[in-house]
Write a protein that holds these residues in place. Structure first.
Motif, PDB file in Angstrom:
ATOM      1  N   ILE A  84       0.837  -1.202   0.000  1.00 13.53           N
ATOM      2  CA  ILE A  84       0.000   0.000   0.000  1.00 13.53           C
ATOM      3  C   ILE A  84       0.868   1.247   0.000  1.00 13.53           C
ATOM      4  O   ILE A  84       0.600   2.226  -0.717  1.00 13.53           O
ATOM      5  CB  ILE A  84      -0.946  -0.001   1.212  1.00 13.53           C
ATOM      6  N   ARG A  85       1.944   1.207   0.794  1.00 14.44           N
ATOM      7  CA  ARG A  85       2.850   2.350   0.839  1.00 14.44           C
ATOM      8  C   ARG A  85       3.413   2.650  -0.548  1.00 14.44           C
ATOM      9  O   ARG A  85       3.422   3.801  -0.990  1.00 14.44           O
ATOM     10  CB  ARG A  85       3.996   2.087   1.821  1.00 14.44           C
ATOM     11  N   LYS A  86       3.897   1.631  -1.233  1.00 13.51           N
ATOM     12  CA  LYS A  86       4.490   1.829  -2.554  1.00 13.51           C
ATOM     13  C   LYS A  86       3.477   2.402  -3.541  1.00 13.51           C
ATOM     14  O   LYS A  86       3.798   3.302  -4.330  1.00 13.51           O
ATOM     15  CB  LYS A  86       5.055   0.507  -3.079  1.00 13.51           C
ATOM     16  N   LEU A  87       2.255   1.890  -3.484  1.00 15.28           N
ATOM     17  CA  LEU A  87       1.224   2.383  -4.387  1.00 15.28           C
ATOM     18  C   LEU A  87       0.874   3.841  -4.076  1.00 15.28           C
ATOM     19  O   LEU A  87       0.727   4.667  -4.998  1.00 15.28           O
ATOM     20  CB  LEU A  87      -0.022   1.513  -4.286  1.00 15.28           C
ATOM     21  N   MET A  88       0.744   4.175  -2.789  1.00 13.06           N
ATOM     22  CA  MET A  88       0.429   5.542  -2.412  1.00 13.06           C
ATOM     23  C   MET A  88       1.543   6.504  -2.842  1.00 13.06           C
ATOM     24  O   MET A  88       1.268   7.622  -3.299  1.00 13.06           O
ATOM     25  CB  MET A  88       0.231   5.642  -0.889  1.00 13.06           C
ATOM     26  N   GLU A  89       2.779   6.081  -2.700  1.00 19.14           N
ATOM     27  CA  GLU A  89       3.901   6.920  -3.109  1.00 19.14           C
ATOM     28  C   GLU A  89       3.890   7.168  -4.611  1.00 19.14           C
ATOM     29  O   GLU A  89       4.079   8.297  -5.074  1.00 19.14           O
ATOM     30  CB  GLU A  89       5.219   6.272  -2.679  1.00 19.14           C
ATOM     31  N   ALA A  90       3.671   6.098  -5.375  1.00 19.13           N
ATOM     32  CA  ALA A  90       3.638   6.245  -6.832  1.00 19.13           C
ATOM     33  C   ALA A  90       2.471   7.124  -7.265  1.00 19.13           C
ATOM     34  O   ALA A  90       2.620   7.995  -8.137  1.00 19.13           O
ATOM     35  CB  ALA A  90       3.548   4.868  -7.494  1.00 19.13           C
ATOM     36  N   LEU A  91       1.313   6.921  -6.670  1.00 19.90           N
ATOM     37  CA  LEU A  91       0.155   7.760  -6.977  1.00 19.90           C
ATOM     38  C   LEU A  91       0.408   9.206  -6.590  1.00 19.90           C
ATOM     39  O   LEU A  91       0.018  10.134  -7.312  1.00 19.90           O
ATOM     40  CB  LEU A  91      -1.084   7.235  -6.246  1.00 19.90           C
ATOM     41  N   ALA A  92       1.082   9.413  -5.459  1.00 20.82           N
ATOM     42  CA  ALA A  92       1.390  10.771  -5.012  1.00 20.82           C
ATOM     43  C   ALA A  92       2.248  11.502  -6.035  1.00 20.82           C
ATOM     44  O   ALA A  92       1.989  12.661  -6.369  1.00 20.82           O
ATOM     45  CB  ALA A  92       2.097  10.726  -3.658  1.00 20.82           C
ATOM     46  N   VAL A  93       3.261  10.815  -6.550  1.00 22.19           N
ATOM     47  CA  VAL A  93       4.172  11.450  -7.502  1.00 22.19           C
ATOM     48  C   VAL A  93       3.472  11.741  -8.825  1.00 22.19           C
ATOM     49  O   VAL A  93       3.483  12.871  -9.325  1.00 22.19           O
ATOM     50  CB  VAL A  93       5.421  10.577  -7.727  1.00 22.19           C
ATOM     51  N   VAL A  94       2.845  10.724  -9.399  1.00 22.78           N
ATOM     52  CA  VAL A  94       2.224  10.891 -10.719  1.00 22.78           C
ATOM     53  C   VAL A  94       1.091  11.916 -10.685  1.00 22.78           C
ATOM     54  O   VAL A  94       1.033  12.831 -11.521  1.00 22.78           O
ATOM     55  CB  VAL A  94       1.705   9.544 -11.259  1.00 22.78           C
ATOM     56  N   THR A  95       0.193  11.791  -9.717  1.00 18.85           N
ATOM     57  CA  THR A  95      -0.956  12.688  -9.695  1.00 18.85           C
ATOM     58  C   THR A  95      -0.591  14.101  -9.241  1.00 18.85           C
ATOM     59  O   THR A  95      -1.180  15.076  -9.722  1.00 18.85           O
ATOM     60  CB  THR A  95      -2.075  12.135  -8.789  1.00 18.85           C
ATOM     61  N   SER A  96       0.377  14.234  -8.349  1.00 14.56           N
ATOM     62  CA  SER A  96       0.770  15.578  -7.905  1.00 14.56           C
ATOM     63  C   SER A  96       1.440  16.360  -9.028  1.00 14.56           C
ATOM     64  O   SER A  96       1.176  17.551  -9.224  1.00 14.56           O
ATOM     65  CB  SER A  96       1.701  15.497  -6.692  1.00 14.56           C
ATOM     66  N   VAL A  97       2.308  15.694  -9.772  1.00 18.91           N
ATOM     67  CA  VAL A  97       2.931  16.352 -10.918  1.00 18.91           C
ATOM     68  C   VAL A  97       1.869  16.672 -11.965  1.00 18.91           C
ATOM     69  O   VAL A  97       1.794  17.803 -12.481  1.00 18.91           O
ATOM     70  CB  VAL A  97       4.039  15.465 -11.528  1.00 18.91           C
ATOM     71  N   LYS A  98       1.024  15.690 -12.273  1.00 17.31           N
ATOM     72  CA  LYS A  98       0.015  15.855 -13.324  1.00 17.31           C
ATOM     73  C   LYS A  98      -0.952  16.993 -12.996  1.00 17.31           C
ATOM     74  O   LYS A  98      -1.136  17.931 -13.780  1.00 17.31           O
ATOM     75  CB  LYS A  98      -0.727  14.537 -13.506  1.00 17.31           C
ATOM     76  N   TYR A  99      -1.604  16.931 -11.830  1.00 20.66           N
ATOM     77  CA  TYR A  99      -2.634  17.924 -11.528  1.00 20.66           C
ATOM     78  C   TYR A  99      -2.043  19.267 -11.101  1.00 20.66           C
ATOM     79  O   TYR A  99      -2.689  20.305 -11.264  1.00 20.66           O
ATOM     80  CB  TYR A  99      -3.595  17.386 -10.469  1.00 20.66           C
ATOM     81  N   GLY A 100      -0.814  19.228 -10.576  1.00 17.29           N
ATOM     82  CA  GLY A 100      -0.156  20.495 -10.286  1.00 17.29           C
ATOM     83  C   GLY A 100       0.074  21.298 -11.550  1.00 17.29           C
ATOM     84  O   GLY A 100      -0.265  22.486 -11.632  1.00 17.29           O
ATOM     85  N   VAL A 101       0.626  20.652 -12.568  1.00 20.04           N
ATOM     86  CA  VAL A 101       0.879  21.317 -13.846  1.00 20.04           C
ATOM     87  C   VAL A 101      -0.429  21.597 -14.581  1.00 20.04           C
ATOM     88  O   VAL A 101      -0.600  22.665 -15.188  1.00 20.04           O
ATOM     89  CB  VAL A 101       1.825  20.456 -14.712  1.00 20.04           C
ATOM     90  N   TRP A 102      -1.367  20.666 -14.524  1.00 19.65           N
ATOM     91  CA  TRP A 102      -2.636  20.811 -15.240  1.00 19.65           C
ATOM     92  C   TRP A 102      -3.401  22.051 -14.787  1.00 19.65           C
ATOM     93  O   TRP A 102      -3.873  22.832 -15.613  1.00 19.65           O
ATOM     94  CB  TRP A 102      -3.487  19.561 -15.030  1.00 19.65           C
TER      95      TRP A 102
END
Length: 212
Positions: A84-102
């Protein structure tokens, strides 16, 4: 104190700073869900209830990052919590970069088409850029791997599909709605680019650690 200290391991993993960052992200998450409140109500009235999870994009990204910070501060021992930790970390990186820039792109794209910027737009610009930056700064402290990164990419692409096939994308200004196909294409490309940037940051962090 050299400015490089601000992105050093000593500073970023300091317990006091982690708590401060966690509190800021939790407050931002709460504010984000309030911001999406009307759209979530609108979605619940017109679509199946389960679809509402795809509506609040940015606050969910900051929620992922908040959970990732908690796992960083309190590392789990059991195997399933590690997953769960690994998945949350990966989701945090991908979605934070994506929606931050979006979000920043939509604000200034709308402004270029004639929308008027208000103080909230500048607040959202700063907070969303911070989302993208903080996630990339913390990649080197995360433990997720390529499988989790691919899972995060698939989830984010699913979110894009739901947004633009079911019409539950974040509410846009009139000028941007007229260019919805362009917004959709940009969004999907940005999702893929965000996963690529996250993977590149992950590879660089692992490579630097290996060559110390």
């Amino acid at each position: 104190m050299p400015i490089s200290y601000l992105w050093s391991r000593m500073f970023l993993t300091n317990r006091g700073f982690l708590w401060l960052l966690l509190i800021c992200n939790i407050l931002g998450t709460i504010y984000g869900y309030i911001w999406y409140g009307l759209q979530m109500e609108y979605t619940l009235e017109r679509w199946p209830a389960w679809m509402v999870i795809f509506v609040p994009d940015s606050p969910t990204a900051s929620l992922f990052f908040s959970i990732a910070l908690l796992f960083l501060m309190f590392p789990p021992r059991s195997g399933w919590l590690q997953l769960i930790r690994k998945l949350m970390e990966a989701l945090a990186v991908v979605t934070s970069v994506k929606y931050g820039v979006w979000a920043v792109t939509m604000i200034f794209w709308g402004q270029a088409l004639g929308d008027t910027l208000v103080w909230e737009d500048w607040m959202l610009t700063v907070s969303h850029l911070a989302m993208a930056v903080e996630s990339l700064l913390f990649v080197r402290f995360f433990i997720f791997g390529w499988k989790s990164l691919v899972a995060a990419l698939v989830w984010t692409l699913l979110n894009d599909y739901m947004d633009y096939s079911q019409g539950i994308y974040p509410w846009l200004t009139e000028q941007l709605v007229k260019r919805l196909d362009q917004v959709r294409n940009f969004t999907v490309c940005l999702t893929i680019a965000s996963a690529f940037v996250g993977g590149l940051a992950l590879w660089q962090a692992r490579y630097a650690r290996h060559n110390r």
